[in-house]
Design an enzyme around this catalytic site. Structure first.
Site, PDB file in Angstrom:
ATOM      1  N   GLU A  18      81.451  -3.728 -42.631  1.00 44.01           N
ATOM      2  CA  GLU A  18      81.438  -4.810 -41.655  1.00 44.01           C
ATOM      3  C   GLU A  18      80.201  -5.677 -41.864  1.00 44.01           C
ATOM      4  O   GLU A  18      79.132  -5.180 -42.203  1.00 44.01           O
ATOM      5  CB  GLU A  18      81.441  -4.241 -40.232  1.00 44.01           C
ATOM      6  CG  GLU A  18      82.777  -3.587 -39.903  1.00 44.01           C
ATOM      7  CD  GLU A  18      82.850  -3.043 -38.484  1.00 44.01           C
ATOM      8  OE1 GLU A  18      83.947  -3.123 -37.914  1.00 44.01           O
ATOM      9  OE2 GLU A  18      81.860  -2.541 -37.957  1.00 44.01           O
TER      10      GLU A  18
ATOM     11  N   CYS B  80      74.342 -10.695 -40.896  1.00 44.71           N
ATOM     12  CA  CYS B  80      73.824  -9.337 -40.924  1.00 44.71           C
ATOM     13  C   CYS B  80      74.702  -8.562 -41.914  1.00 44.71           C
ATOM     14  O   CYS B  80      75.908  -8.437 -41.690  1.00 44.71           O
ATOM     15  CB  CYS B  80      73.942  -8.789 -39.506  1.00 44.71           C
ATOM     16  SG  CYS B  80      73.476  -7.078 -39.332  1.00 44.71           S
TER      17      CYS B  80
ATOM     18  N   CYS C  86      75.840   5.939 -43.413  1.00 41.53           N
ATOM     19  CA  CYS C  86      74.399   6.102 -43.614  1.00 41.53           C
ATOM     20  C   CYS C  86      74.060   7.576 -43.523  1.00 41.53           C
ATOM     21  O   CYS C  86      74.618   8.299 -42.700  1.00 41.53           O
ATOM     22  CB  CYS C  86      73.631   5.318 -42.554  1.00 41.53           C
ATOM     23  SG  CYS C  86      71.841   5.399 -42.774  1.00 41.53           S
TER      24      CYS C  86
ATOM     25  N   CYS D 234      70.367   8.948 -37.583  1.00 42.62           N
ATOM     26  CA  CYS D 234      69.857   8.572 -36.264  1.00 42.62           C
ATOM     27  C   CYS D 234      71.022   8.722 -35.273  1.00 42.62           C
ATOM     28  O   CYS D 234      72.050   8.056 -35.419  1.00 42.62           O
ATOM     29  CB  CYS D 234      69.337   7.144 -36.246  1.00 42.62           C
ATOM     30  SG  CYS D 234      68.220   6.774 -37.616  1.00 42.62           S
TER      31      CYS D 234
ATOM     32  N   CYS E 156      73.052   5.770 -33.449  1.00 43.19           N
ATOM     33  CA  CYS E 156      73.629   4.699 -34.259  1.00 43.19           C
ATOM     34  C   CYS E 156      75.025   5.092 -34.746  1.00 43.19           C
ATOM     35  O   CYS E 156      75.213   6.168 -35.317  1.00 43.19           O
ATOM     36  CB  CYS E 156      72.693   4.436 -35.438  1.00 43.19           C
ATOM     37  SG  CYS E 156      73.404   3.409 -36.733  1.00 43.19           S
TER      38      CYS E 156
ATOM     39  N   GLY F 251      74.129   1.083 -42.946  1.00 40.28           N
ATOM     40  CA  GLY F 251      73.383   1.669 -44.052  1.00 40.28           C
ATOM     41  C   GLY F 251      71.893   1.424 -44.029  1.00 40.28           C
ATOM     42  O   GLY F 251      71.385   0.588 -43.286  1.00 40.28           O
ATOM     43  N   GLU F 252      71.194   2.214 -44.847  1.00 40.56           N
ATOM     44  CA  GLU F 252      69.743   2.093 -44.975  1.00 40.56           C
ATOM     45  C   GLU F 252      69.457   1.433 -46.329  1.00 40.56           C
ATOM     46  O   GLU F 252      69.591   2.062 -47.383  1.00 40.56           O
ATOM     47  CB  GLU F 252      69.111   3.490 -44.885  1.00 40.56           C
ATOM     48  CG  GLU F 252      67.665   3.595 -45.297  1.00 40.56           C
ATOM     49  CD  GLU F 252      66.734   2.553 -44.656  1.00 40.56           C
ATOM     50  OE1 GLU F 252      66.804   2.334 -43.446  1.00 40.56           O
ATOM     51  OE2 GLU F 252      65.937   1.967 -45.407  1.00 40.56           O
TER      52      GLU F 252
ATOM     53  N   ASN G 202      72.789  -0.413 -27.671  1.00 41.83           N
ATOM     54  CA  ASN G 202      74.216  -0.718 -27.570  1.00 41.83           C
ATOM     55  C   ASN G 202      74.979   0.594 -27.536  1.00 41.83           C
ATOM     56  O   ASN G 202      74.651   1.516 -28.282  1.00 41.83           O
ATOM     57  CB  ASN G 202      74.640  -1.568 -28.770  1.00 41.83           C
ATOM     58  CG  ASN G 202      73.977  -2.940 -28.740  1.00 41.83           C
ATOM     59  OD1 ASN G 202      74.131  -3.694 -27.786  1.00 41.83           O
ATOM     60  ND2 ASN G 202      73.184  -3.238 -29.764  1.00 41.83           N
TER      61      ASN G 202
ATOM     62  N   CYS H 239      73.923  -4.522 -33.034  1.00 41.38           N
ATOM     63  CA  CYS H 239      73.088  -3.579 -33.789  1.00 41.38           C
ATOM     64  C   CYS H 239      73.512  -2.138 -33.535  1.00 41.38           C
ATOM     65  O   CYS H 239      73.618  -1.715 -32.392  1.00 41.38           O
ATOM     66  CB  CYS H 239      71.637  -3.700 -33.337  1.00 41.38           C
ATOM     67  SG  CYS H 239      70.733  -4.917 -34.255  1.00 41.38           S
TER      68      CYS H 239
END
Ligand code: SAH
Ligand code: SF4
Length: 369
Positions: free
Chosen positions: A88, A101, A108, A112, A115, A162-163, A293, A336
């Site tokens: 996305e 973005c 990922c 975390c 997320c 992703g990181e 969020n 986010c």
């Protein structure tokens, strides 16, 4: 091979082996990047060449679905890229800029818990071309939204799925492609890479792309809480992260930003604010507070407004610039930390948040070499 993975030079070499004159490569490159066109649309090329390009150097950038929010100012695209990877990307219009973005990985591995992308685990790294082609999608959409603007798309943030610094080489290549004067020619100062704190990647980014911005997702200002919220802190604790950011500043002479997701009752108290202020000051950072969020597999919610205000006041009182970020795209799960395909349809049991293993420090270090 994905044409979006090639520099102009590489494309020229490739087309030279087909016996094409040098000006053709420039024409094709310009078409792909500046005009954001498909081969089919490049009708100034001979038909046979277009067919050969489509066959041998495909440019897969397929829009699976698009959704709008915020009265049309936010658009989320579910895209199938180069090798078939699905991600996305989100395009956000503001009065004087348009920001996309982009995702750097599908899923990922950083784990975390708050997320949605972390909750799905890591599926794949994206190539530089797969990352950069999301910007081509945005470039097209931005032109439709603002036909009068010469360059409607202005900013790129690596804050999607992703990181980026755990997929360092491809992130570096993607940035190179975005800045290429023969292509999109974006201003380096308008490109920002966001990281959860993969220290060796921060160092490499400063060397490879010193003009590009850095956002550090901090979320906690002491090691105990940070290691809980952001598992990668166990590999590179706060003092190492602070040192890496200091070195990054030494090389780039830029101000980083600190991202802080405000989670009700977890990291939004006065104590964290008082710890954050001196740390942010030492980093010369601007602090962005993001009300959390909602995500499917996390039991906490966003900080209520009065807690957020109190936290912001304390950090500001410590001499640090603070912005409370808007919650763009929340209604379509485009905000986010919400990027995850079909998050709602996946059972929590498939997401053992917390007991997933982090990648080893050596492996993450090797990825940046
Ligand atoms: N992996 C990188 C970039 C992608 S995440 C990073 O973590 O920085 C982009 C931003 O979204 C990060 O600042 C991240 O902390 C934040 N984020 C993740 N989940 C969130 C959530 N549920 N609510 C608000 N922000 C979130
Ligand atoms: Fe990965 Fe960033 Fe999400 Fe953490 S916040 S799981 S690093 S995408």
């Amino acid at each position: 091979m994905n044409a979006y993975d090639l520099s102009l030079e590489e494309l020229s070499e490739h087309l030279a082996t087909w016996g094409e004159p040098p000006f053709r490569a420039r024409q094709v490159f310009d078409g792909l990047w500046r005009r954001a066109a498909t081969y089919e649309e490049l009708t100034d090329l001979p038909r046979a060449l277009r067919e050969r390009l489509a066959e041998e150097l495909p440019t897969r950038l397929e829009v699976i679905t698009e959704r709008d929010a915020d009265g049309g100012a936010t658009r989320k695209g579910l895209l199938r890229l180069g090798d078939g990877h699905v991600v996305e990307a989100v395009l956000m219009a503001y009065p004087h800029r348009m920001t996309v973005c982009v995702s750097s990985q599908t899923g990922c591995a950083m784990g975390c818990g708050f997320c949605a992308t972390g909750q799905m685990g890591l599926l794949n790294n994206l190539t530089g071309g797969e990352i950069a082609s999301q910007v081509v999608w945005a470039h097209r959409a931005a032109r439709v939204a603002r036909p009068e603007a010469e360059k409607p798309l202005t900013n790129v943030v690596f804050m999607g799925m992703g990181e980026p610094l755990a997929n360092y080489r491809h992130t570096r290549d993607a940035v190179g492609r975005l800045l290429d004067p023969a292509g999109l020619d974006l201003a380096a100062r308008h490109v920002t890479v966001s990281t959860v704190g993969v220290v060796p990647g921060i160092r490499r980014l400063a060397e490879d792309h010193p003009q590009v911005g850095l956002a550090v997702s901090l979320h906690a200002a002491d090691d105990d809480l940070r290691s809980e919220l952001v598992p990668v802190n166990r590999l590179w604790p706060l003092d190492e992260l602070e040192q890496a950011v200091a070195d990054w500043r030494g090389l780039t002479h830029r101000r980083p930003s600190i991202e802080w997701t405000m989670i009700d009752g977890l990291n939004d108290d006065a104590r964290q604010a008082r710890l954050l202020a001196p740390l942010a000051r030492r980093m010369h950072a601007h602090v962005n507070l993001i009300p959390m969020n909602p995500t499917p597999h996390f039991g906490y919610g966003p900080s209520p407004p009065e807690r957020l205000r109190r936290f912001a006041d304390i950090v500001r009182g410590g001499g640090v610039p603070v912005t409370v970020r808007d919650t763009r795209g929340r209604e379509i799960d485009a905000a986010c930390g919400q990027l995850h395909w079909d998050a709602a349809a996946t059972a929590p049991s498939e997401h053992p948040v917390g007991d997933r293993e982090l990648p080893a420090r050596e492996d993450l270090e090797a990825a940046t070499r």
